[in-house]
Design an enzyme around this catalytic site. Structure first.
Site, PDB file in Angstrom:
ATOM      1  N   GLY A  83      47.518  39.747  29.400  1.00 21.55           N
ATOM      2  CA  GLY A  83      49.662  40.613  29.688  1.00 21.55           C
ATOM      3  C   GLY A  83      48.203  41.222  31.024  1.00 21.55           C
ATOM      4  N   GLN A 137      37.445  39.994  19.780  1.00 18.79           N
ATOM      5  CA  GLN A 137      36.479  39.158  21.211  1.00 18.79           C
ATOM      6  C   GLN A 137      36.233  40.449  21.915  1.00 18.79           C
ATOM      7  OE1 GLN A 137      39.586  37.013  23.544  1.00 18.79           O
ATOM      8  NE2 GLN A 137      38.753  37.982  25.759  1.00 18.79           N
ATOM      9  N   LYS A 164      39.398  29.796  36.297  1.00 20.85           N
ATOM     10  CA  LYS A 164      37.482  29.299  36.354  1.00 20.85           C
ATOM     11  C   LYS A 164      36.580  31.218  36.254  1.00 20.85           C
ATOM     12  CE  LYS A 164      37.059  24.894  39.162  1.00 20.85           C
ATOM     13  NZ  LYS A 164      36.288  24.630  40.617  1.00 20.85           N
ATOM     14  N   LYS A 165      37.602  32.042  36.882  1.00 19.37           N
ATOM     15  CA  LYS A 165      36.510  33.131  37.295  1.00 19.37           C
ATOM     16  C   LYS A 165      35.435  33.393  35.876  1.00 19.37           C
ATOM     17  CE  LYS A 165      36.407  38.180  37.547  1.00 19.37           C
ATOM     18  NZ  LYS A 165      37.120  38.526  35.880  1.00 19.37           N
ATOM     19  N   LEU A 173      49.226  41.140  33.639  1.00 20.01           N
ATOM     20  CA  LEU A 173      49.410  39.913  34.906  1.00 20.01           C
ATOM     21  C   LEU A 173      49.529  40.479  36.007  1.00 20.01           C
ATOM     22  CD1 LEU A 173      52.085  38.680  32.678  1.00 20.01           C
ATOM     23  CD2 LEU A 173      49.846  38.122  32.681  1.00 20.01           C
ATOM     24  N   HIS A 174      48.773  39.579  37.240  1.00 21.72           N
ATOM     25  CA  HIS A 174      48.477  39.528  38.662  1.00 21.72           C
ATOM     26  C   HIS A 174      48.848  38.648  39.004  1.00 21.72           C
ATOM     27  CE1 HIS A 174      44.543  38.179  37.482  1.00 21.72           C
ATOM     28  NE2 HIS A 174      43.531  39.303  36.659  1.00 21.72           N
ATOM     29  N   GLU A 175      48.142  38.435  40.268  1.00 20.71           N
ATOM     30  CA  GLU A 175      48.557  37.160  40.604  1.00 20.71           C
ATOM     31  C   GLU A 175      47.831  36.101  40.735  1.00 20.71           C
ATOM     32  OE1 GLU A 175      50.138  35.646  43.095  1.00 20.71           O
ATOM     33  OE2 GLU A 175      52.403  37.131  42.892  1.00 20.71           O
ATOM     34  N   GLY A 176      46.378  36.453  40.279  1.00 20.43           N
ATOM     35  CA  GLY A 176      45.586  35.271  39.499  1.00 20.43           C
ATOM     36  C   GLY A 176      46.293  34.599  38.304  1.00 20.43           C
ATOM     37  N   HIS A 177      46.798  35.283  37.398  1.00 15.48           N
ATOM     38  CA  HIS A 177      47.462  34.424  36.079  1.00 15.48           C
ATOM     39  C   HIS A 177      48.758  34.216  37.162  1.00 15.48           C
ATOM     40  CE1 HIS A 177      45.573  38.831  33.843  1.00 15.48           C
ATOM     41  NE2 HIS A 177      45.528  37.267  33.686  1.00 15.48           N
TER      42      HIS A 177
END
Ligand code: PAF
Length: 283
Positions: free
Chosen positions: A27, A57, A145-146, A29-33
């Site tokens: 959650g 985690q 890939k981040k 959420l940003h542009e990457g998501h």
């Protein structure tokens, strides 16, 4: 978009779907998501997203409690992306009894880099991703890939456990100044946000020096890593690691492998104030 919280309802909703493309998230959420959702759409239909902040985690002194939760705003963003189902279980829905069966990554991949500093991370990720895959039964799943090591661990896990899910890696989404988008960027103060792109600049510097060493005097990779750590520390960062690794298995390259043009990636984690940022760059 259907918002579903229980495993049974999710199974009913997705029964018979053979081309589901899945994007698991925590959650905020940003542009990457959202770029992951768009990539998922190119690889399957329907697109299913999940939002679940996975306690397993997080270590005892990590940011589970303060991890940003912005459910309503997330729902609006996913609706705009045409996501078909959002699976948003509570802890009781996903872990109705204590999760005693766990999925553990191998030591040589799970205990290095992030795994050394965050020992709960990859066992928690492997366990929740396995469980989410078992609920959603996706044909493909997309990861950024981040989180380079996470992507590799999940890809290997899916292969070794013969999961019927293809793992797709998405390029890191960066702000105009180079900072990789991350939910944890929201913890940064204004001054820290201005400083944060220095992490990516440092990775670029290491990558350039590594490449330059192939055409002139070979670089001493350990010295390059140390130099990068020193540069970060000199500006007030507390680096955990800057490490040049082989892309294929995240082990350090031998000098011969480096000189033979082995494919490399430089990975870093460093604290700026109280915020721990990670990033990486394929060389
Ligand atoms: O990358 C993340 O957001 C999480 O580690 C994941 C894959 C959703 C598992 O909780």
């Amino acid at each position: 978009m259907k918002i579903i919280s229980t495993i049974d309802e999710l199974r009913d909703q997705l029964r018979g779907q053979l081309r589901t493309a899945f994007v698991p998230t925590m959650g905020n959420l940003h542009e990457g998501h959202l770029s992951l959702m768009r990539l998922a759409r190119r690889h399957g239909d329907p697109v299913v997203a999940s939002i679940f902040v996975n306690r397993l985690q997080f270590g005892p002194n990590e940011d589970f409690d303060k991890y940003p939760r912005t459910f309503q705003a997330d729902v609006e963003k996913l609706e705009k992306e045409g996501v078909y189902v959002l699976f948003a279980p509570t802890e009781k829905d996903l872990y109705p009894e204590p999760q005693e069966y766990r999925v553990l990554p191998p030591n040589d991949l799970g205990n290095i880099l992030e795994g050394e500093f965050r020992p709960s991370m990859f066992p928690g990720v492997c366990t929740v991703v396995t469980k989410l895959f078992s609920c959603v039964q996706p044909r493909v799943a997309v990861f950024g890939k981040k989180d380079y090591q996470q992507l590799m661990i999940i890809r290997n896990m899916a292969r070794q456990l013969a999961m019927p899910t293809e793992i797709i890696g998405a390029e890191t989404f960066r702000a105009g100044d180079g900072l990789a988008l991350s939910s944890r960027n929201g913890y940064l103060s204004t001054e820290e946000r201005a400083e944060a792109p220095f992490l990516y600049q440092t990775l670029n510097h290491v990558a350039e020096q590594t490449r330059a060493g192939l055409s002139s005097t070979p670089a001493d990779l350990l010295a390059l890593e140390q130099d990068a750590m020193d540069r970060l520390a000199a500006r007030g960062w507390k680096p955990d690691y800057v490490s040049i690794r082989k892309r294929m298995n995240l082990q350090p390259p031998t000098r011969d492998e480096y000189l033979a043009g082995e494919q490399l990636v430089v990975l870093t984690a460093a604290k700026l104030g109280n915020t721990r940022l990670i990033d990486n760059l394929e060389i």
